[in-house]
Design a protein around this motif. Structure first.
Motif, short mmCIF file in Angstrom:
data_model
loop_
_atom_site.label_atom_id
_atom_site.label_comp_id
_atom_site.label_asym_id
_atom_site.label_seq_id
_atom_site.Cartn_x
_atom_site.Cartn_y
_atom_site.Cartn_z
N ASP A 145 0.82 -1.21 0.00
CA ASP A 145 0.00 0.00 0.00
C ASP A 145 0.86 1.26 0.00
O ASP A 145 0.52 2.26 -0.63
N LYS A 151 -0.94 -10.43 1.09
CA LYS A 151 -1.72 -10.71 2.30
C LYS A 151 -2.02 -9.46 3.10
O LYS A 151 -2.98 -9.43 3.88
N ASN A 152 -1.20 -8.41 2.92
CA ASN A 152 -1.33 -7.22 3.76
C ASN A 152 -1.95 -6.02 3.05
O ASN A 152 -2.06 -4.95 3.64
N ILE A 153 -2.33 -6.18 1.78
CA ILE A 153 -2.91 -5.06 1.04
C ILE A 153 -4.28 -4.70 1.60
O ILE A 153 -5.14 -5.56 1.78
N GLU A 154 -4.47 -3.43 1.88
CA GLU A 154 -5.74 -2.94 2.43
C GLU A 154 -6.45 -1.96 1.51
O GLU A 154 -7.55 -1.50 1.80
N ILE A 155 -5.78 -1.61 0.39
CA ILE A 155 -6.39 -0.68 -0.58
C ILE A 155 -6.66 -1.45 -1.87
O ILE A 155 -5.76 -1.58 -2.72
N ASP A 172 -10.92 1.00 -4.72
CA ASP A 172 -10.79 2.18 -3.86
C ASP A 172 -9.79 3.20 -4.39
O ASP A 172 -9.61 4.27 -3.78
N TRP A 210 -8.65 -6.96 -8.90
CA TRP A 210 -8.14 -7.73 -7.77
C TRP A 210 -7.89 -9.19 -8.13
O TRP A 210 -6.96 -9.82 -7.61
#
Length: 306
Positions: free
Chosen positions: A216, A261-265, A269, A243
């Motif tokens: 991110d 595993k850590n992508i939040e965006i 969005d 995605w």
């Protein structure tokens, strides 16, 4: 004596067995290891999306030009300084210069081999244009005069009813003075030549690879750097991958697997981030007018305005 012969025979047999044991694993290793390596060579692994011959299967031989060019407008580029992030072999970069008449356009790619490909592509395009020009100038003087007369008439009638413009003849453009390429990591360490600011910046099917490799934080860095490098009123043309495409490429390296595993965006969005967080004032969705895209590459194209 017989016992000694038996011992010698036993020892020789043991040596032969040892030799066989030494040889057999090597033979088995050669068979089992070389074959998979050939299979791996057939499927290219491009950690940064830096595929060789990318445009070969993206555009193919059945299309005259990349369909994405049809949704872009001349006024975004004509007479202006432009930047293409993740230019690969440079086909889009060169096509924009030819079709829309940039003042300059710089293609940047993280892979030096792709930059070499881009320089080769530019030389090939210029060589082809030169050959066309030479062929035309060998015509009779009457034909040449007629051609010049028609060209002058055409120049007085450039404006179409639609408000679009005809492209100037390809052979009149010295692309070597307009198009340039440079190796660099846009989100880490790359600096613009002479602190240049741009009127148009393209990032086509590149954001996923930046996202997977730098998470991110890398994505936000991409967006922020684009904002700072754009002239007021400039346009940022973004083609984000979906995605599902991230999932397909998550395991190209240990880093991409961990970042995935850590992508939040998520890609859906991106528009909110660019408008609400980065500061772009508006967005135009160009996807509805996009046609002729090959299967698997039907991605949204968004134009953000500073």
């Amino acid at each position: 004596m017989v016992e000694e012969n038996r011992n010698n025979e036993s020892n020789n047999k043991g040596k032969r067995n040892d030799d066989v044991k030494k040889r057999e694993p090597a033979k088995e290793c050669t068979t089992n290891e070389q074959q998979p390596s050939k299979k791996k060579n057939r499927k290219e692994v491009a950690v940064f999306g830096n595929y060789r011959n990318y445009y070969g299967y993206r555009v193919g031989q059945d299309l005259d030009e990349d369909p994405r060019l049809k949704v872009m407008k001349r006024e975004w580029f004509e007479g202006k300084d432009c930047l293409d992030i993740g230019c690969n072999s440079g086909l889009i970069t060169i096509s924009i210069a030819k079709k829309f008449g940039c003042s300059s356009i710089l293609g940047v790619d993280i892979d030096g081999a792709r930059i070499e490909d881009a320089h080769w592509t530019l030389r090939k395009v210029m060589k082809t244009s030169t050959q066309k020009t030479t062929s035309k100038t060998t015509q009779g003087s009457a034909d040449a005069k007629l051609s010049n007369s028609l060209e002058k008439h055409k120049n007085h009638s450039l404006v179409k009813v639609t408000g679009e413009y005809d492209s100037p003849p390809e052979e009149t453009k010295d692309l070597f003075k307009i198009v340039s390429f440079q190796k660099g990591n846009f989100v880490q360490g790359w600096r613009t030549p002479s602190n240049t600011h741009y009127h148009a910046i393209l990032c086509l099917s590149v954001s996923k690879w930046i996202h997977l490799n730098w998470g991110d934080e890398g994505l936000v860095t991409l967006f922020w750097r684009v904002w700072t490098l754009l002239q007021p009123g400039g346009v940022f043309i973004l083609e984000p991958q979906p995605w599902s495409s991230y999932y397909n490429n998550r395991s190209v390296s240990e880093i991409t697997a961990a970042n995935y595993k850590n992508i939040e965006i998520p890609p859906e969005d991106f528009q909110d981030v660019l408008l609400d967080k980065i500061g772009f004032r508006k967005v135009d969705n160009l996807t509805s007018s996009l046609s002729g895209t090959k299967s698997g590459f039907d991605r949204p194209i968004l134009a953000f305005w500073k």
